[in-house]
Design a protein around this motif. Sequence first.
Motif, PDB file in Angstrom:
ATOM      1  N   UNK A  24      39.285  55.220  39.673  1.00  0.00           N
ATOM      2  CA  UNK A  24      40.143  54.521  40.640  1.00  0.00           C
ATOM      3  C   UNK A  24      39.643  53.088  40.789  1.00  0.00           C
ATOM      4  N   UNK A  25      40.277  51.937  41.405  1.00  0.00           N
ATOM      5  CA  UNK A  25      39.918  50.757  41.761  1.00  0.00           C
ATOM      6  C   UNK A  25      39.155  50.785  42.876  1.00  0.00           C
ATOM      7  N   UNK A  26      38.187  49.991  42.660  1.00  0.00           N
ATOM      8  CA  UNK A  26      37.179  49.774  43.757  1.00  0.00           C
ATOM      9  C   UNK A  26      36.901  48.329  44.357  1.00  0.00           C
ATOM     10  N   UNK A  27      36.385  48.266  45.440  1.00  0.00           N
ATOM     11  CA  UNK A  27      36.038  46.740  45.920  1.00  0.00           C
ATOM     12  C   UNK A  27      35.024  46.642  44.894  1.00  0.00           C
ATOM     13  N   UNK A  28      35.228  45.495  43.984  1.00  0.00           N
ATOM     14  CA  UNK A  28      34.264  45.416  42.946  1.00  0.00           C
ATOM     15  C   UNK A  28      34.499  44.027  42.156  1.00  0.00           C
ATOM     16  N   UNK A  29      33.416  43.386  41.361  1.00  0.00           N
ATOM     17  CA  UNK A  29      33.531  42.089  40.474  1.00  0.00           C
ATOM     18  C   UNK A  29      34.141  42.749  39.353  1.00  0.00           C
ATOM     19  N   UNK A  30      34.104  44.323  38.965  1.00  0.00           N
ATOM     20  CA  UNK A  30      35.194  44.650  38.040  1.00  0.00           C
ATOM     21  C   UNK A  30      36.580  43.910  37.958  1.00  0.00           C
ATOM     22  N   UNK A  31      37.104  43.766  39.069  1.00  0.00           N
ATOM     23  CA  UNK A  31      38.446  43.498  39.191  1.00  0.00           C
ATOM     24  C   UNK A  31      38.441  41.869  38.853  1.00  0.00           C
ATOM     25  N   UNK A  32      37.442  41.244  39.196  1.00  0.00           N
ATOM     26  CA  UNK A  32      37.401  39.725  38.577  1.00  0.00           C
ATOM     27  C   UNK A  32      37.492  39.577  37.295  1.00  0.00           C
ATOM     28  N   UNK A  33      36.551  40.502  36.665  1.00  0.00           N
ATOM     29  CA  UNK A  33      36.205  40.443  35.328  1.00  0.00           C
ATOM     30  C   UNK A  33      37.555  40.736  34.561  1.00  0.00           C
ATOM     31  N   UNK A  34      38.449  41.780  34.865  1.00  0.00           N
ATOM     32  CA  UNK A  34      39.394  42.241  34.379  1.00  0.00           C
ATOM     33  C   UNK A  34      40.477  41.398  34.406  1.00  0.00           C
ATOM     34  N   UNK A  35      40.522  40.531  35.635  1.00  0.00           N
ATOM     35  CA  UNK A  35      41.694  39.413  35.766  1.00  0.00           C
ATOM     36  C   UNK A  35      41.240  38.253  34.807  1.00  0.00           C
ATOM     37  N   UNK A  36      40.155  38.035  34.792  1.00  0.00           N
ATOM     38  CA  UNK A  36      39.605  36.936  33.749  1.00  0.00           C
ATOM     39  C   UNK A  36      40.041  37.103  32.555  1.00  0.00           C
ATOM     40  N   UNK A  37      39.959  38.378  31.945  1.00  0.00           N
ATOM     41  CA  UNK A  37      40.415  38.793  30.410  1.00  0.00           C
ATOM     42  C   UNK A  37      41.958  38.578  30.676  1.00  0.00           C
ATOM     43  N   UNK A  38      42.773  39.005  31.596  1.00  0.00           N
ATOM     44  CA  UNK A  38      44.199  38.776  31.753  1.00  0.00           C
ATOM     45  C   UNK A  38      44.485  37.563  31.318  1.00  0.00           C
ATOM     46  N   UNK A  39      43.775  36.500  32.271  1.00  0.00           N
ATOM     47  CA  UNK A  39      44.069  35.173  32.145  1.00  0.00           C
ATOM     48  C   UNK A  39      43.643  34.516  30.807  1.00  0.00           C
ATOM     49  N   UNK A  40      42.806  34.901  30.060  1.00  0.00           N
ATOM     50  CA  UNK A  40      42.349  34.397  28.732  1.00  0.00           C
ATOM     51  C   UNK A  40      43.462  34.876  27.845  1.00  0.00           C
ATOM     52  N   UNK A  41      44.149  36.116  27.969  1.00  0.00           N
ATOM     53  CA  UNK A  41      45.397  36.512  27.171  1.00  0.00           C
ATOM     54  C   UNK A  41      46.536  35.637  27.419  1.00  0.00           C
ATOM     55  N   UNK A  42      46.500  35.081  28.574  1.00  0.00           N
ATOM     56  CA  UNK A  42      47.602  34.259  28.846  1.00  0.00           C
ATOM     57  C   UNK A  42      47.254  32.678  28.419  1.00  0.00           C
ATOM     58  N   UNK A  43      46.423  32.487  27.693  1.00  0.00           N
ATOM     59  CA  UNK A  43      46.182  31.112  27.059  1.00  0.00           C
ATOM     60  C   UNK A  43      45.065  30.277  27.889  1.00  0.00           C
ATOM     61  N   UNK A  44      44.501  30.915  28.940  1.00  0.00           N
ATOM     62  CA  UNK A  44      43.503  29.867  29.371  1.00  0.00           C
ATOM     63  C   UNK A  44      42.144  30.123  28.796  1.00  0.00           C
ATOM     64  N   UNK A 360      41.868  40.060  43.051  1.00  0.00           N
ATOM     65  CA  UNK A 360      42.117  39.875  41.581  1.00  0.00           C
ATOM     66  C   UNK A 360      42.896  41.019  40.913  1.00  0.00           C
ATOM     67  N   UNK A 361      42.483  42.173  41.290  1.00  0.00           N
ATOM     68  CA  UNK A 361      43.313  43.351  40.798  1.00  0.00           C
ATOM     69  C   UNK A 361      44.779  43.542  41.351  1.00  0.00           C
TER      70      UNK A 361
END
Length: 456
Positions: A24-44, A360-361
């Motif tokens: 499950x999703x938690x209160x975590x830096x994991x959400x930041x890292x995951x969102x960072x990757x999503x942004x990378x795949x958006x061309x950032x 971020x999640x």
Amino acid sequence: MKKGLVPLIGFLGFFFVIKVLNIGVRLSDTNIYFNDVYQIFQGKLLYRDIFFSNFPFFSYISSLYYLLTNKNIEIFYITSAIEVMIITTLIYFITYKKTKDILLSLTSSALYIFSFIVLSTSDHQTGVFTASLFAVLGFLFLQEKKYFLSGVFMALSFLTKAYYIPIAFSFFVYLILQKNYKKIFNFSIAFIVTGFIVVLPFLIFAPKEFFGDIFGFSLSRPSGIMKNEVAWFFISKDFLLFMILIFNLLDIRKSTFFALVSISSIIFFFGFQDVYYLYLNFLVPFLCLSFYEFYNFLTKKLNFKRPIILFIVSIFILINISVYFSGYRNLQKVENFEKIVQLIRKENPDYLYGVNDITPALLYVTKIPPLQGVTDAHEYFFTKKILDKEFLTKKAVQKKTIIISHGVSYPQISIEEKVIDEIFNKDLVLKSCKLLESFPVKAEGVTNRINLFKCY
């Protein structure tokens, strides 16, 4: 060795099942890292367009996990458990090759996978076990006298999480003490070349931001949890590992490498201003790899019987599992994550703005853009005046925004705080926004609510 594979697979299977069943999703830096990757795949681009306080290799690994998990954030969390399982297997094989003792090798691997620190922190994917995996591989190749490969993997460990510097330092000092300059050269050139290749794209395209994000942030951020609290938590929860740490310090002549790891880890702990319990994972696999030395001392010097030692280790492991299940398995887990997502989609705001351990999640899952492009509202950015809470709160009120905050609710002692974060103008939020819903959560500290405010 083959006889030990069945119980080893049993350890791995049990560990994996308890992690998967509690996904499950938690209160975590994991959400930041995951969102960072999503942004990378958006061309950032990392650093230039996305704040990132680590060296970049974890973003490469996260991108691979992002694809392998079919862009599913909950499955992304499980990748840390898989890394732990691989590390556990490596500890078994490395120890067996050294001792030819199946039971001792199994004990060393069980001591790792069922240590409290591993059980409790492997519910998050923060890169710490990725770095541990590379560090253990570096040690494996060091043992195999393949110094170039050892240097490559140790560099990848450091470039994943920079706080693995005590381990890298131990490798270097160990080789220097051997006075074999060819070994030192091969390890060093591999370390340097690997590091250069990994960071080169960002030195070309975002040099200023690269240095600013990594060194400007990490070396100047204020301390979080008090070090004595971190130390005591480790000692009280993983006392057996602490005993091995102390033993390694005293066994420096016989086990120079493991002593160096312990010494450099202690220096780092007291020298680096912002140390967290999670960071101590850099030390744990090497404590477990050195267990056979501690075992030999107990049996040969103190005449402890083998069954007694194994019984004591088993008791510690059972206590760790019991404590994890009773108080930490659901820590920071957002049980109502899907309800939060559904509520946000129903309200259909133009922007989201909120705390960085869950927002971020929500940004990723709902595909609603962040207010003013702020995806990581770390409180440090506000204390350093990089972000302005007055400005952002006013923008949230002016625009069609949902605010996500931490809250505290203890009606039994008449405590009720709907906004406790320093990233908002609290008075303005309470005056101008309506509380949509308050969701219970078991978090660290006093926080026990996630509150959603509608500012339109």
